[in-house]
Design a protein around this motif. Structure first.
Motif, PDB file in Angstrom:
ATOM      1  N   TYR A 115      -1.799  -7.334  -4.171  1.00 55.40           N
ATOM      2  CA  TYR A 115      -0.509  -6.628  -3.712  1.00 55.40           C
ATOM      3  C   TYR A 115       0.530  -6.783  -2.653  1.00 55.40           C
ATOM      4  O   TYR A 115      -0.506  -6.973  -1.873  1.00 55.40           O
ATOM      5  CB  TYR A 115       0.431  -5.197  -4.889  1.00 55.40           C
ATOM      6  CG  TYR A 115      -0.466  -3.969  -4.275  1.00 55.40           C
ATOM      7  CD1 TYR A 115       0.040  -3.508  -3.431  1.00 55.40           C
ATOM      8  CD2 TYR A 115      -1.815  -3.902  -4.893  1.00 55.40           C
ATOM      9  CE1 TYR A 115      -0.875  -2.318  -2.996  1.00 55.40           C
ATOM     10  CE2 TYR A 115      -1.823  -2.487  -4.246  1.00 55.40           C
ATOM     11  CZ  TYR A 115      -1.696  -1.789  -3.243  1.00 55.40           C
ATOM     12  OH  TYR A 115      -2.066  -0.037  -3.035  1.00 55.40           O
ATOM     13  N   GLU A 116       1.598  -7.621  -2.977  1.00 55.14           N
ATOM     14  CA  GLU A 116       2.027  -7.422  -1.685  1.00 55.14           C
ATOM     15  C   GLU A 116       3.475  -6.888  -1.383  1.00 55.14           C
ATOM     16  O   GLU A 116       4.205  -6.442  -0.756  1.00 55.14           O
ATOM     17  CB  GLU A 116       2.271  -9.527  -1.303  1.00 55.14           C
ATOM     18  CG  GLU A 116       0.683 -10.114  -1.341  1.00 55.14           C
ATOM     19  CD  GLU A 116       1.474 -10.992  -1.999  1.00 55.14           C
ATOM     20  OE1 GLU A 116       2.535 -11.988  -2.463  1.00 55.14           O
ATOM     21  OE2 GLU A 116       0.169 -12.080  -0.848  1.00 55.14           O
ATOM     22  N   GLU A 117       3.107  -5.946  -2.422  1.00 54.72           N
ATOM     23  CA  GLU A 117       4.353  -4.101  -2.593  1.00 54.72           C
ATOM     24  C   GLU A 117       4.698  -3.763  -3.325  1.00 54.72           C
ATOM     25  O   GLU A 117       3.353  -3.936  -4.850  1.00 54.72           O
ATOM     26  CB  GLU A 117       5.587  -5.519  -3.218  1.00 54.72           C
ATOM     27  CG  GLU A 117       6.077  -5.937  -4.509  1.00 54.72           C
ATOM     28  CD  GLU A 117       7.420  -6.754  -4.733  1.00 54.72           C
ATOM     29  OE1 GLU A 117       8.380  -6.079  -3.635  1.00 54.72           O
ATOM     30  OE2 GLU A 117       7.727  -7.297  -5.665  1.00 54.72           O
ATOM     31  N   VAL A 118       4.750  -2.666  -3.163  1.00 55.95           N
ATOM     32  CA  VAL A 118       4.140  -1.437  -4.640  1.00 55.95           C
ATOM     33  C   VAL A 118       5.229  -1.397  -5.572  1.00 55.95           C
ATOM     34  O   VAL A 118       6.427  -1.793  -5.649  1.00 55.95           O
ATOM     35  CB  VAL A 118       3.931   0.046  -3.009  1.00 55.95           C
ATOM     36  CG1 VAL A 118       3.517   0.055  -2.244  1.00 55.95           C
ATOM     37  CG2 VAL A 118       5.589   0.153  -3.371  1.00 55.95           C
TER      38      VAL A 118
ATOM     39  N   VAL B  76      -4.471   3.837  -8.274  1.00 55.67           N
ATOM     40  CA  VAL B  76      -3.355   3.883  -8.687  1.00 55.67           C
ATOM     41  C   VAL B  76      -2.016   3.972  -8.171  1.00 55.67           C
ATOM     42  O   VAL B  76      -0.814   3.417  -8.085  1.00 55.67           O
ATOM     43  CB  VAL B  76      -3.528   4.216 -10.279  1.00 55.67           C
ATOM     44  CG1 VAL B  76      -1.784   4.323 -10.615  1.00 55.67           C
ATOM     45  CG2 VAL B  76      -4.448   3.599 -11.544  1.00 55.67           C
ATOM     46  N   LYS B  77      -2.273   5.352  -7.315  1.00 57.00           N
ATOM     47  CA  LYS B  77      -0.804   5.849  -7.276  1.00 57.00           C
ATOM     48  C   LYS B  77      -0.393   4.766  -5.363  1.00 57.00           C
ATOM     49  O   LYS B  77       0.874   4.713  -5.723  1.00 57.00           O
ATOM     50  CB  LYS B  77      -1.060   7.766  -6.268  1.00 57.00           C
ATOM     51  CG  LYS B  77      -1.031   9.059  -7.741  1.00 57.00           C
ATOM     52  CD  LYS B  77      -1.497   9.313  -7.181  1.00 57.00           C
ATOM     53  CE  LYS B  77      -2.300  10.599  -8.426  1.00 57.00           C
ATOM     54  NZ  LYS B  77      -3.227  11.890  -8.177  1.00 57.00           N
ATOM     55  N   ALA B  78      -1.306   4.492  -5.200  1.00 56.39           N
ATOM     56  CA  ALA B  78      -0.888   3.878  -4.117  1.00 56.39           C
ATOM     57  C   ALA B  78      -0.226   2.321  -3.771  1.00 56.39           C
ATOM     58  O   ALA B  78       0.605   2.432  -3.904  1.00 56.39           O
ATOM     59  CB  ALA B  78      -2.673   3.354  -3.105  1.00 56.39           C
ATOM     60  N   ARG B  79      -0.739   1.781  -4.827  1.00 51.80           N
ATOM     61  CA  ARG B  79       0.122   0.807  -5.418  1.00 51.80           C
ATOM     62  C   ARG B  79       1.316   1.267  -5.671  1.00 51.80           C
ATOM     63  O   ARG B  79       1.733   0.267  -5.758  1.00 51.80           O
ATOM     64  CB  ARG B  79      -1.225  -0.412  -6.720  1.00 51.80           C
ATOM     65  CG  ARG B  79      -0.500  -0.940  -7.482  1.00 51.80           C
ATOM     66  CD  ARG B  79      -0.013  -1.131  -8.718  1.00 51.80           C
ATOM     67  NE  ARG B  79      -0.281  -0.560  -9.597  1.00 51.80           N
ATOM     68  CZ  ARG B  79      -0.045   0.461 -10.573  1.00 51.80           C
ATOM     69  NH1 ARG B  79       1.703   0.619 -10.697  1.00 51.80           N
ATOM     70  NH2 ARG B  79      -0.912   0.828 -10.990  1.00 51.80           N
ATOM     71  N   ALA B  80       1.033   1.851  -7.082  1.00 48.12           N
ATOM     72  CA  ALA B  80       2.896   1.917  -7.181  1.00 48.12           C
ATOM     73  C   ALA B  80       4.127   2.706  -6.739  1.00 48.12           C
ATOM     74  O   ALA B  80       5.484   2.826  -7.025  1.00 48.12           O
ATOM     75  CB  ALA B  80       2.879   3.550  -8.872  1.00 48.12           C
ATOM     76  N   GLY B  81       3.114   3.127  -4.984  1.00 46.36           N
ATOM     77  CA  GLY B  81       4.082   3.790  -4.376  1.00 46.36           C
ATOM     78  C   GLY B  81       4.591   5.068  -3.801  1.00 46.36           C
ATOM     79  O   GLY B  81       4.679   5.126  -2.767  1.00 46.36           O
ATOM     80  N   SER B  82       3.547   6.076  -4.466  1.00 42.23           N
ATOM     81  CA  SER B  82       3.474   7.230  -4.443  1.00 42.23           C
ATOM     82  C   SER B  82       3.472   7.897  -3.207  1.00 42.23           C
ATOM     83  O   SER B  82       3.663   9.158  -2.278  1.00 42.23           O
ATOM     84  CB  SER B  82       3.299   8.545  -5.647  1.00 42.23           C
ATOM     85  OG  SER B  82       1.876   7.740  -6.386  1.00 42.23           O
ATOM     86  N   ARG B  83       2.563   7.016  -2.763  1.00 41.57           N
ATOM     87  CA  ARG B  83       1.904   7.465  -1.167  1.00 41.57           C
ATOM     88  C   ARG B  83       2.654   7.168  -0.625  1.00 41.57           C
ATOM     89  O   ARG B  83       2.091   6.992   0.912  1.00 41.57           O
ATOM     90  CB  ARG B  83       0.210   7.094  -1.141  1.00 41.57           C
ATOM     91  CG  ARG B  83      -0.561   7.262  -2.517  1.00 41.57           C
ATOM     92  CD  ARG B  83      -0.993   9.122  -1.862  1.00 41.57           C
ATOM     93  NE  ARG B  83      -1.685   9.663  -2.843  1.00 41.57           N
ATOM     94  CZ  ARG B  83      -3.429  10.371  -2.955  1.00 41.57           C
ATOM     95  NH1 ARG B  83      -3.232   8.814  -2.917  1.00 41.57           N
ATOM     96  NH2 ARG B  83      -3.864  10.858  -4.042  1.00 41.57           N
ATOM     97  N   GLY B  84       3.420   6.043  -0.543  1.00 44.86           N
ATOM     98  CA  GLY B  84       4.783   5.770   0.697  1.00 44.86           C
ATOM     99  C   GLY B  84       4.204   4.125   0.583  1.00 44.86           C
ATOM    100  O   GLY B  84       4.006   3.195  -0.488  1.00 44.86           O
TER     101      GLY B  84
ATOM    102  N   ILE C 228       3.961   0.343   1.353  1.00 46.19           N
ATOM    103  CA  ILE C 228       3.102  -0.255   2.033  1.00 46.19           C
ATOM    104  C   ILE C 228       2.735  -0.703   3.185  1.00 46.19           C
ATOM    105  O   ILE C 228       3.922  -1.164   3.670  1.00 46.19           O
ATOM    106  CB  ILE C 228       2.882  -1.669   0.651  1.00 46.19           C
ATOM    107  CG1 ILE C 228       1.465  -2.630   1.314  1.00 46.19           C
ATOM    108  CG2 ILE C 228       3.940  -2.904   1.683  1.00 46.19           C
ATOM    109  CD1 ILE C 228       1.809  -4.003   0.486  1.00 46.19           C
ATOM    110  N   THR C 229       1.880  -0.782   4.054  1.00 45.42           N
ATOM    111  CA  THR C 229       1.609  -0.526   5.484  1.00 45.42           C
ATOM    112  C   THR C 229       0.975  -2.159   5.579  1.00 45.42           C
ATOM    113  O   THR C 229       0.288  -2.181   7.011  1.00 45.42           O
ATOM    114  CB  THR C 229       0.843  -0.091   5.529  1.00 45.42           C
ATOM    115  OG1 THR C 229      -0.656   0.445   5.009  1.00 45.42           O
ATOM    116  CG2 THR C 229       1.329   1.615   5.826  1.00 45.42           C
TER     117      THR C 229
END
Length: 327
Positions: A6-9, A45-53, A55-56
């Motif tokens: 993925y290139e964006e959450v 799943v949380k990282a991909r969804a954006g709940s961890r901030g 994308i870096t």
């Protein structure tokens, strides 16, 4: 190589892409692994969804856990490791490239030899679920003769925590939310299983331990369970907490916990020290070699079905682990 990235959450159906990427080449101190199974964990799943901030990296291949065989090594790594069957940890932790691809390069120490005969899908469960359980059970010393309470005993971590605590010589009490999960906890080896939705759960836990309080708690929901934990934990006991989703900012009853000489261990498996990681790997290897662990694989997916795998984990209804198999 085939890969998912993925290139964006955002939602899995919108951001996960499946296609071809160039094979990576191992750098100095790295191995390249032909991935055969990729574990899908809630943190992925949380990282991909954006709940961890946000994308870096420009592109992220998800998943920290996996298993496969080493097919190339970088400078400084023994070429004798080529062909070795391994399980992987922290592949996607603060890195752009995880295990949801046919190949991944990572530091050599993050590829651990699989015990003989262990299958790929089981190996893909060792990096987060089994390692979290192992550290939670043993970080404060051996448990022989103790009583361990495992909350969420049917969860991916709870499943391993029950087995590891029994392997370590402990009596194990597990809490669950229903009959199907109770059966899963019993199959894992819990001596007593309690439905926390029925009756006075603290009273039931103490009764299940012959009227005595427990020595340690492997805790999936620190904030939500704190009142019960304080009621059932004996003097000098330990709460090893790896989650608190229902209450992320609990109020700590300092005085009663202090006068109970309680230790609260907050833990994140990605951040284990070198020494802690070595102990976890050693214990898991010995437990696996002794045949003490079975593995709960709740769902299997093809690489092209990564969206469905993420949705299944996101739904939170699986009793066990989700893995993607990569032929």
């Amino acid at each position: 190589m085939r890969a998912v990235w993925y290139e964006e959450v955002g939602p899995a159906v919108q951001v996960l892409k499946y296609g071809e990427l160039a094979d990576p080449a191992p750098g100095p101190g790295e191995v390249r692994v032909r991935v055969r199974a990729s574990g899908v964990n809630p943190s992925d799943v949380k990282a991909r969804a954006g709940s961890r901030g946000a994308i870096t990296y420009p592109r992220v291949i998800p998943h920290s856990d996996g298993a496969g065989e080493i097919d190339a090594v970088g400078e400084g790594v023994d070429a004798g490791r080529i062909g070795e069957r391994v399980w992987l940890w922290n592949a996607a932790w603060q890195r752009a490239d995880g295990t949801c691809a046919e190949r991944v390069c990572l530091p050599a120490r993050q590829a651990v030899a699989l015990p003989g005969g262990m299958d790929w899908q089981a190996g893909a469960c060792l990096g987060i679920p089994a390692s979290t359980a192992c550290h939670a059970v043993f970080a404060d010393g051996d448990v022989d003769g103790q009583t361990i309470l495992v909350t969420g005993g049917a969860g991916a971590v709870g499943h391993y925590a029950i087995q590891l605590a029994r392997w370590g010589g402990a009596r194990v009490i597990a809490t669950v939310s229903g009959e199907e999960k109770a059966e899963a906890a019993k199959q894992a080896g819990a001596h007593a299983v309690i439905n926390y939705r029925v009756g006075d759960v603290a009273e039931a836990i103490i009764a299940a331990n012959g009227g005595k309080k427990v020595n340690r708690i492997v805790e999936v929901e620190f904030g939500g369970n704190l009142a019960v934990s304080n009621a059932v934990l004996g003097a000098g006991g330990v709460i090893a907490a790896y989650g608190s989703a229902a209450n992320m900012t609990p109020e700590i009853p300092f005085r009663p916990m202090m006068f109970n000489h309680t230790t609260v261990r907050m833990m994140l498996v990605y951040l284990l020290s070198v020494q802690e990681r070595a102990k976890v790997i050693d214990r898991l290897t010995r437990a696996l070699d002794s045949g003490a662990l079975c593995h709960a694989i709740a769902a299997k997916f093809d690489l092209s079905d990564a969206v469905e795998a993420h949705l299944a984990v996101e739904a939170g209804q699986l009793i066990g682990n989700a893995v993607i198999l990569i032929d």
